[in-house]
Scaffold this active site. Structure first.
Site, PDB file in Angstrom:
ATOM      1  N   CYS A  50       0.558  -1.207   0.038  1.00 17.20           N
ATOM      2  CA  CYS A  50      -0.278   0.152  -0.143  1.00 17.20           C
ATOM      3  C   CYS A  50       0.962   1.133   0.040  1.00 17.20           C
ATOM      4  CB  CYS A  50      -1.219  -0.137   1.493  1.00 17.20           C
ATOM      5  SG  CYS A  50      -2.292   1.537   1.236  1.00 17.20           S
ATOM      6  N   HIS A 103      -3.848  -5.411   1.007  1.00 15.34           N
ATOM      7  CA  HIS A 103      -3.003  -5.238   2.361  1.00 15.34           C
ATOM      8  C   HIS A 103      -2.826  -7.223   2.548  1.00 15.34           C
ATOM      9  CE1 HIS A 103      -2.403  -1.327   3.666  1.00 15.34           C
ATOM     10  NE2 HIS A 103      -3.630  -1.535   3.183  1.00 15.34           N
ATOM     11  N   GLU A 131      -1.040  -8.527   5.107  1.00 15.39           N
ATOM     12  CA  GLU A 131      -1.487  -8.165   6.488  1.00 15.39           C
ATOM     13  C   GLU A 131      -2.910  -8.286   6.735  1.00 15.39           C
ATOM     14  OE1 GLU A 131      -1.070  -5.860   4.881  1.00 15.39           O
ATOM     15  OE2 GLU A 131      -1.425  -4.209   6.295  1.00 15.39           O
TER      16      GLU A 131
END
Lengths: 263, 978
Positions: free
Chosen positions: A96, A227, A229
């Site tokens: 990002c 994302h 994560e």
């Protein structure tokens, strides 16, 4: 082999550092979060790590343009160290805002020459919707250039950004990236044929060729808007209460790939 | 020299700003406007042309999508229109207004080794030939806000940007000792002190007794500390109340010495006494946020604030600094909590309010809403705190006083839950610099807004800089864990004056005002002391840790400065260089205020039958109308602009279901990624019920907030709640009476449900006065009580969502439906008045919440949704379209104590749920409710179907509703799909 060491580089306004470190730990890495000032003071610090991650957030507020100020710091002070890091066979991941930083530093698809900053092949700019949006997207990988994506065909991950639309300076620049196999991750619509153009909201920002992630010519530097994560645990899936998603999140595979690259 | 860099979209790139302006202008009646825009920077310094070119190329412009024009200000090429026949209009932040982009650009340019002395950003609008009046109207309504921006039509002729002129020290005293009552009142108003006569007299008498006049800074300090905003003197004051005193409405009187203490706080005390060793409250109504137990090692904190007055004048900045301010509350609680999620609730007039009937001085509600939403978005997202919960409420009485509630949950280690400054500690300011911004915010927010507020109190309006606050957050958490300070608080309303005054209350403090870092020259000692400039925290730092703290801050480019010392004198003494500019005993400052004594009366309107009776109305039409009503309609447009997943703890998102767009009852986050334990956040609010009886409004709000938590799986024995009263002018006995009546309900409900209040805040004087047709008119907001709830769940894996999961599953209604259409959305969309307001049976509510929790914990419930606005009909429609499965429902059944099918469908009776339960667990599910004490009414009302229709049948199988999921969802999604 001992666990690889991952550096999560934060700057003022970085805000996904904790969860990114957690994802890397879950995948088996030793992690450390460092302020960019520490690395600027002592570039040798990079030597002890095998993985360098630029996490999401709003570095320096995304003031001027997303990722621009940290990108400039890297371009002017850390470029050499970063190329050395990459050329030592190590991995660099930008998620990002980290992707925006990599693009704007010239590290990913640009020129290594500081004075050539005007000669960028492409950039990440404002979403077609003109605003920040948080939504989940389907992704497909293209080719096998990046070790981060090895063995991964599809992922379902959230995006959360305002400036994630990938555009190129000219069509031949795009062709060159495609020919090199650098356009490694695309937004897709799993309910349509793969030839059909991917439109909003499946392509959440209007990126050219529905590009969601790009690697450099070595494949070891990867930037992506989604994302990974944020999808490590099953309960992060938006429909886990409907029994959808696996026992572990799609994003974990990318971090595991990074770790196993060194074992 | 002053240079200008204009940045245009490159050819082939969209001009987004222009499209937005054109769309907004069309709303104002400017059709077919063709405009172009650019953004830019003014750079001041001794700069070579090639320096400026390099700054533009290497930093400011993205050559792939943008092009620039670079020239000294005033040059012809800057005024060359991008297309023929367009004329420039410039919009710039007023001098001294926070300009975060300019600040960041400044340090990035320094990194390029170029010396620039000042920067300001600008926006340039290229407009077609228009009359001056039209340009002025466009500028005022769309392009700029006079509170913070200046407009220059035509070419710019600025010579310089530099701010501030040097300040010549001049100690000011105010002659107060000889003033009479009228003169005291005059001084209170003209000095923007907004103190009451009795308070002014107390101050006068104090200075008579010490035989001198106050300095200006002393007077300001007293006004800040004694302001409604900081001291809550009305609600914590002496109140004689007459009116209904219990749930049944029995008439009586109550004398309060401290109303809040005897209602809201008293409920918490009673609950804690009852729980004894099981007490899970840690710190309530003491610190900047309430603290409760989370797990063996952590506590969680929660605070909700309002930022109404600033948001009325400058919606973006007001909301921006509203969220920025409330984030500093958890950070300033105990020794500092890490924020883990935000909640935001807004009240506006309807966005299609006729533009030509707006009173003078009021911004259009659509502009207010857009500004508020983006203000919260830009701050919350940058802070990396997920905004997971919220609500929007519309009523035209919010026209002059929009409400902006912002809340933050934080987590902290148990042993960091308390701090206390020690004598000898340094008073250390960290974070943003002090400027002239936000002067008089605390006193201003305690006054009534008028059409002149904008010009009077423009200084109270600010723009935030989230990154400064994020940098402060980062270093504070490290400093906390290293034990580098003994106490921390935020600089909110009242600035240093409040922060230092409160921290040093029990000790004494001396402050050296000239040491505070300032944004620009020229600030007086008083301005430094009372400025409410954002992004500042105050720490109490033992001398032995100062060097370490200072190094830590410097290593992350955060400014930390010693501005004073806590000294055991019992006095606040203020110094500017070698002069003492103010000296106040702490006990006079904190306890010297005379008690406010008020009368309060309440008489709810006599209950009228619902008129005209809703019997003739079509159920399907009413259902669609309620789904399309603004309060019920989808808020996806807002929710998606907020990052609700950062920190990666999201377990139940605000949007759920097959297409990720169904309305979740509550949000669930895991604050610790290595743990399964979750925090549940929800809210309840029913201003329309307050028009009928504020007691039942408050009770319903608590019931709603708690049942939203329970619906996703929260344990009802561990839900903490917060109260935020936003009310009209409480000097009016009836207005205050309505509030006391609500507070009585808060006590009753909290105690009955064992849900302690842990923190709260009030915002009074939400009235707007203006002149119309030569007469003074005033609009008061409806009495609005927001209840925010923070629940907990042992493991997020036990949570359920509201979307239907599988065809064939049974649908149960839990709880009783009564004839309670008063204040309902059925009444609202059909323009009916009267009716009975929904009430709560607290004992039944508690038993229901606990039984349902058992059912959810034991995995019997596949989906669960609470019944609120729009009643059964809306709840079942939402479950169906969110799950994309149909439903067949029979209305008949003993779960109703009602007269007609209309009530069965649309009544908004409290403590009710719909549950989706598989056949095989149905007997166990039913047994749970049958065996409760008291027995809980429930009914098997229907089945989830494979079809794509919602069918609801009444008596004799008569179909009352037969609508496709597509129709229902479209009605619900369309109104706010901007």
């Amino acid at each position: 082999m001992s666990r690889p060491h991952a550096l999560i580089l934060r700057a003022p306004g970085t805000n996904c550092d904790r969860e990114t470190a957690f994802a890397l730990q879950t995948a088996g890495a030793e992690t450390r979060i460092l302020h960019v000032n520490r690395v600027l003071e002592n570039q040798k610090d990079l030597d002890e790590f095998q993985i360098l991650c630029l996490p999401g957030g709003f570095s320096y507020g995304d003031d001027v343009a997303a990722g621009r100020i940290l990108g400039n710091q890297i371009r002017h002070h850390l470029a050499e160290a970063m190329y050395k890091f990459r050329d030592a066979g190590k991995l660099i991941l930008g998620i990002c805002n980290g992707f925006q930083v990599l693009i704007k530093s010239g590290l990913l698809i640009g020129s290594q020459d500081v004075s050539e900053s005007n000669n960028m092949a492409g950039t990440l700019t404002w979403n077609d919707s003109g605003k920040f949006e948080d939504r989940w997207v389907h992704l497909e990988t293209c080719g096998n250039k990046s070790p981060f994506l090895e063995g991964i065909e599809k992922m379902y991950l959230p995006v959360a950004h305002a400036e994630g639309k990938f555009v190129v300076k000219s069509p031949d620049r795009l062709d060159a990236l495609a020919t090199e196999g650098q356009l490694v991750l695309r937004y897709c619509d799993p309910f349509k044929s793969s030839e059909a153009p991917v439109t909003f909201p499946e392509n959440p920002n209007g990126s050219v060729e529905a590009t969601a992630g790009i690697c450099d010519h070595t494949g070891r530097v990867l930037g992506l808007m989604p994302h990974p994560e944020r999808y490590i645990d099953r309960t992060q899936h938006p429909r886990w209460t409907r029994g959808e998603g696996g026992a572990e999140g799609d994003g974990l595979a990318m971090f595991k790939n990074a770790v196993s690259y060194f074992s | 020299m002053l240079w200008e860099v204009d940045i245009y979209p490159a050819s082939g790139q969209a001009d987004r700003e222009a499209s937005e302006v054109v769309a907004d202008a069309a709303d104002l009646g400017f059709s077919g406007l063709e405009i172009a825009t650019s953004r830019g920077y003014l750079l001041e310094g001794d700069l070579h042309p090639e320096d400026v070119r390099r700054i533009a190329d290497q930093l400011l412009v993205d050559p792939v999508v943008e092009r620039t024009v670079v020239a000294p200000v005033g040059s012809a090429e800057l005024n060359q229109p991008p297309r023929k026949d367009l004329h420039p209009l410039h919009v710039l932040p007023k001098p001294g207004v926070m300009d975060p982009v300019a600040q960041s650009a400044m340090s990035a340019i320094a990194d390029l080794q170029i010396d620039v002395s000042a920067i300001r950003t600008l926006k340039k609008y290229w407009l077609p030939e228009l009359e001056d009046r039209a340009i002025e109207r466009l500028a005022r309504k769309i392009l700029a806000n006079d509170a913070i921006e200046q407009v220059v039509s035509g070419p710019l002729h600025f010579k310089q940007l530099q701010l501030g002129t040097s300040y010549d020290f001049d100690l000011k005293t105010v002659s107060i000792r000889d003033l009479d009552t009228a003169q005291l009142d005059q001084l209170s108003r003209s000095g923007q002190l907004y103190l009451q006569t009795a308070e002014m007299k107390t101050i006068r008498d104090y200075y008579r007794s010490i035989d001198r006049d106050p300095t200006d800074i002393e007077l300001e300090t007293l006004a800040q500390t004694w302001s409604e905003h900081c001291s809550h003197k009305t609600l914590a004051g002496r109140i004689a109340y007459e009116g209904p005193i219990d749930r049944k409405g029995s008439h009586g009187q109550r004398q309060f010495e401290n109303m809040l203490k005897e209602t809201i706080f008293a409920a918490t005390v009673a609950i804690r006494n009852k729980l004894q060793n099981e007490d899970w409250c840690v710190s309530v109504f003491e610190d900047n946020a309430g603290i409760v137990r989370f797990d063996d090692d952590h506590n969680v904190v929660f605070k909700v604030e309002t930022h109404n007055h600033p948001s009325a004048l400058e919606p973006y900045g007001g909301a921006n600094t509203g969220i920025g301010g409330v984030i500093r509350d958890p950070l300033g609680t105990g020794l500092g909590a890490r924020p883990v999620c935000n909640t935001d609730v807004f009240c506006f007039a309807r966005p299609d309010y006729p533009a030509d009937s707006l009173p003078q001085g009021v911004l259009h509600p659509r502009r207010v809403m857009k500004g508020v939403v983006s203000g919260v978005r830009d701050y919350g997202n940058r802070m990396g705190i997920p905004t997971v919960n919220g609500a929007l409420y519309f009523d035209d009485r919010y026209l002059g006083n929009p409400l902006v509630y912002c809340g933050t949950v934080g987590i902290l280690p148990r042993d960091k839950s308390f701090g206390s400054p020690q004598p000898g500690d340094h008073i250390v300011a960290i974070g943003g610099r002090t400027g002239r911004d936000g002067i008089h915010g605390a006193t201003f927010s305690s006054a009534e807004l008028t059409e002149e507020s904008e010009s009077l109190s423009g200084g109270a309006v600010q723009i935030g800089n989230a990154i400064t606050e994020k940098m402060v957050l980062d270093v504070v958490l490290v400093a906390r864990d290293r034990g580098l300070y003994s106490a921390i608080t935020d600089c909110g309303a009242g600035g240093f004056s409040s922060a230092v005054g409160e921290m040093g209350e029990k000790i004494g403090a001396e402050v050296y005002l000239e040491r505070a870092p300032v944004k620009y020259e020229g600030l007086s000692y008083t301005e430094i002391w009372i400025s409410e400039a954002q992004e500042r925290m105050v720490l109490s730092v033992p001398d032995k840790h100062w060097a370490a703290l200072h190094d830590l801050c410097r290593s992350e480019d955060v400014e930390a400065t010693i501005i004073g010392k806590f000294v055991p004198t019992g006095k606040l003494s203020l110094h500017y260089h070698d002069s003492v500019v103010g000296e106040l005993p702490m006990d006079f400052l904190h306890d010297g205020r005379p008690p406010v004594i008020r009368q309060a009366q309440y008489q709810p309107p006599v209950e009228q039958p619902l008129t005209p009776s809703g019997n003739q109305l079509d159920c399907g039409e009413s259902l669609l109308a309620i789904l399309s009503s603004l309060n019920v309609a989808s808020k996806e447009w807002v929710i998606r602009q907020y990052d609700h997943e950062v920190q990666a703890g999201s377990a139940v998102k605000p949007l759920v279901g097959v297409a990720n767009d169904g309305p979740s009852d509550a949000a669930v986050v895991r604050p610790l990624l290595s743990s399964r334990r979750g925090i549940v956040v929800a809210c309840g609010m029913n201003p329309h019920y307050g028009d009928l009886d504020t007691y039942h409004m408050a009770a319903s709000g608590i019931d709603e907030a708690v049942r939203n938590c329970v619906a996703v799986g929260a344990d009802p024995s561990q839900i903490a709640i917060l109260d935020n009263f936003c009310w009209g002018d409480c000097e009016k006995a009836e207005t205050l009476g309505a509030l006391v009546r609500a507070a009585l309900a808060c006590y009753d409900m909290a105690v009955a449900l064992d849900t302690p209040f842990i923190s709260g805040k009030d915002s009074l004087n939400n009235e707007f006065s203006f002149m119309m047709d030569g007469e003074k008119r005033s609009i008061a907001i409806p009495s609005t009580l927001l209840i925010s709830a923070m629940g907990q769940v042992e493991s997020v894996d036990q949570c359920v969502t509201m979307d239907f999961k599988s065809p064939g599953n049974r649908i149960y209604q839990v709880g009783v439906t009564r004839n309670e259409l008063g204040g309902s959305h059925f009444a609202l969309v059909n323009q009916l008045s009267g009716g009975r307001v929904p009430q709560v049976d607290p004992k039944m509510a508690k038993t229901t919440f606990h039984a349902l929790h058992q059912a959810i914990r034991q995995g019997m419930v596949r989906s669960c949704h609470d019944l609120s606005e729009g009643g059964l009909a809306v709840a079942i429609a939402e479950m169906a379209f969110a799950g994309d499965w149909g439903a067949e429902v029979e209305l008949a059944g003993e779960q109703h104590e009602i007269d007609t099918e209309i009530e069965a469908l649309f009544s908004e009776s409290n403590s009710r749920f719909l549950c989706e339960v598989p056949d095989n667990v149905a007997p166990r599910f039913e047994a749970l409710f049958e065996n409760s004490e008291p027995t809980i009414t429930f009914a098997h009302i229907g089945t989830v179907t494979e079809g794509k229709n919602l069918v609801i049948r009444g008596e004799n199988d008569r179909p009352l509703v037969d609508l496709s999921l597509r129709q229902l969802k479209e009605a619900w999604k369309k109104p706010l799909d901007w």
